[in-house]
Design an enzyme around this catalytic site. Structure first.
Site, mmCIF file in Angstrom:
data_model
loop_
_atom_site.group_PDB
_atom_site.id
_atom_site.type_symbol
_atom_site.label_atom_id
_atom_site.label_comp_id
_atom_site.label_asym_id
_atom_site.label_seq_id
_atom_site.Cartn_x
_atom_site.Cartn_y
_atom_site.Cartn_z
ATOM 1 N N TYR A 1 -21.411 -14.547 47.772
ATOM 2 C CA TYR A 1 -22.323 -15.594 48.390
ATOM 3 C C TYR A 1 -21.976 -17.009 48.861
ATOM 4 C CZ TYR A 1 -26.143 -12.446 47.213
ATOM 5 O OH TYR A 1 -26.857 -11.166 46.974
ATOM 6 N N ASP B 1 -28.525 -10.269 41.839
ATOM 7 C CA ASP B 1 -29.500 -10.135 42.783
ATOM 8 C C ASP B 1 -30.396 -9.116 43.140
ATOM 9 O OD1 ASP B 1 -31.271 -11.361 44.717
ATOM 10 O OD2 ASP B 1 -29.507 -11.708 46.252
ATOM 11 N N ASP C 1 -23.295 0.653 40.355
ATOM 12 C CA ASP C 1 -24.164 1.684 40.865
ATOM 13 C C ASP C 1 -24.704 2.589 39.714
ATOM 14 O OD1 ASP C 1 -21.430 2.334 40.084
ATOM 15 O OD2 ASP C 1 -20.980 3.645 41.591
ATOM 16 N N LYS D 1 -17.726 -3.578 39.071
ATOM 17 C CA LYS D 1 -17.474 -2.614 40.077
ATOM 18 C C LYS D 1 -15.786 -2.602 39.835
ATOM 19 C CE LYS D 1 -18.220 0.518 42.944
ATOM 20 N NZ LYS D 1 -18.842 1.909 42.495
ATOM 21 N N ASP E 1 -34.218 -7.780 41.005
ATOM 22 C CA ASP E 1 -35.094 -7.317 41.575
ATOM 23 C C ASP E 1 -35.613 -5.790 41.359
ATOM 24 O OD1 ASP E 1 -35.505 -9.680 42.971
ATOM 25 O OD2 ASP E 1 -35.469 -8.851 45.030
#
Ligand code: NAD
Length: 359
Positions: free
Chosen positions: A142, A248, A224, A192, A252
């Site tokens: 980001y 993020d 994942d 990852k 959620d």
């Protein structure tokens, strides 16, 4: 000694829910003889309308002069066409940066009273869900440079840079291990590392920091798989440690499976006070001004503010107990179930404040 809380209601339902959060804090102050002083400042679209910027200097100064910051939400269609530097969200990114808030703590707790609202199969829900996502907030893809859109080989091409320094990883790992020490002493670090160099460094540094926390059990999981495990069996998790983008998405997901966005609080912390406390949902323009918003995520954020921001755990417990009691009888529309009494935002705030005063 008095404590100062800077209120940033923001936009949409922000003003409605912060008013209820303040009521809960005032009820706690009256009950326990604590002196809380409230200041208020503009942020987001409201700040843009009044001053031409989503984060006026006065707001930053008011936050820095406080012991804790209590934010509603920002944004709405009215400001969607503004240039990126003027958009309401810029106000939130800006205040996080100004206050050096690099750690975002998001608990996802399935209250027994709300088991019916949980999106998981009953057998999975019955195992319980009580985890906290510790997400790095100021680094990663980001913020990494270079970034942009440019023409390459005759095609417009977008690019971003995933970037983490050792120190950025170390300090968020410490927050996760410290958080775990006060909970079930389990950290699962998400990465990852089978594909990304950033993640390989992440895993290496987290493993090194872990040596200082021998009582905490550390595991690593690919992002994942973590997304899948969260819906298969979230009861396996205690503290989930993540970088900015993975956190993020996963936070959620964790929020959604508990049933309502309107129930979940969060804290953003830096090396020193003030920290910032806010519900995880947005400004809900579709229900703003209609007294329909669920104020409980904000009221539970007030509890986090007392516990983590002002070191007042007993006072925080009071709010959390009052919320559980209120849910036994009263519900806002988003969590309504048969046999309960439907109330609006303000009434729910009154019920919780009354319970805090009388429990
Ligand atoms: P949202 O969280 O505002 O709303 C999503 C859905 O959940 C809506 O149907 C809304 O009515 C409902 N909802 C949210 N909070 C609720 C509550 N307390 N009680 C009952 N229902 C609730 O997300 P969105 O619609 O994607 O975004 C709306 C605006 O909020 C956008 O401008 C977005 O940029 C902004 N936003 C701000 C923040 C923040 O301030 N931290 C976070 C997310 C989105």
């Amino acid at each position: 000694m008095s404590k100062t809380i800077c209120l940033l209601p923001g936009d949409g339902i922000g003003t409605e829910i912060i008013a209820q959060g303040r009521k809960a804090l005032e009820a706690v102050a009256r009950r326990t003889g604590t002196e809380l002083v409230f200041t208020e400042a503009l942020i987001g679209g409201a700040a843009y309308d009044a001053t031409g910027t989503p984060l006026p200097r006065e707001t930053v100064d008011a936050c820095k002069a406080s012991d804790a910051v209590f934010l509603g939400a920002v944004g709405g269609p009215k400001w969607d066409a503004l240039s990126p530097d003027k958009r309401p969200e810029k106000g939130i990114l800006g205040i996080r940066k100004e206050l050096g808030l690099f750690a975002n703590l998001r608990p996802a707790l399935l209250l027994p009273e709300l088991a019916g609202a949980c999106l998981l199969k009953p057998a999975t829900a019955q195992k319980g869900l009580d985890l906290i996502v510790v997400r790095e907030l100021t680094g990663d893809i980001y913020f990494g440079q270079p970034r942009g859109i440019e023409v390459r080989d005759g095609q417009r091409t977008g690019f971003n840079t995933m970037l983490y320094s050792e120190e950025e990883i170390r300090r968020i790992a410490i927050v996760a291990f410290e958080t775990a020490m006060k909970r079930k002493k389990r950290v699962c670090s998400i990465d990852k590392s089978n594909v990304l160099e950033t993640s390989r460094l992440w895993r290496e540094i987290v493993t090194t920091v872990h040596k200082d926390y021998p009582e905490v059990e550390l595991s690593h999981m690919y992002v994942d798989n973590a997304a899948m495990q969260l819906v298969r069996d979230p009861s396996q998790f205690d503290v989930l440690l993540t970088g900015n983008i993975f956190g993020d998405i996963l936070s959620d997901e964790a929020a959604a499976i508990t049933g309502s966005l309107g129930m979940l609080p969060s804290a953003s912390m830096g090396q020193s006070a003030p920290a910032l406390f806010e519900p995880i949902h947005g400004s809900a323009p579709d229900i703003a001004g209609q007294d329909k918003a669920n104020p409980l995520a904000t009221i539970l954020s007030a509890a986090m503010l007392l516990r983590l921001g002002l070191d007042m755990p007993t006072e925080a417990d009071l709010i959390e107990k009052a919320v559980s009691r209120a849910l036994a009888e009263y519900r806002t529309g988003d969590i309504m179930e048969e046999g309960k009494t439907l109330v609006g935002c303000e009434k729910m705030g009154d019920v919780v404040a009354e319970l805090i005063a009388t429990m």
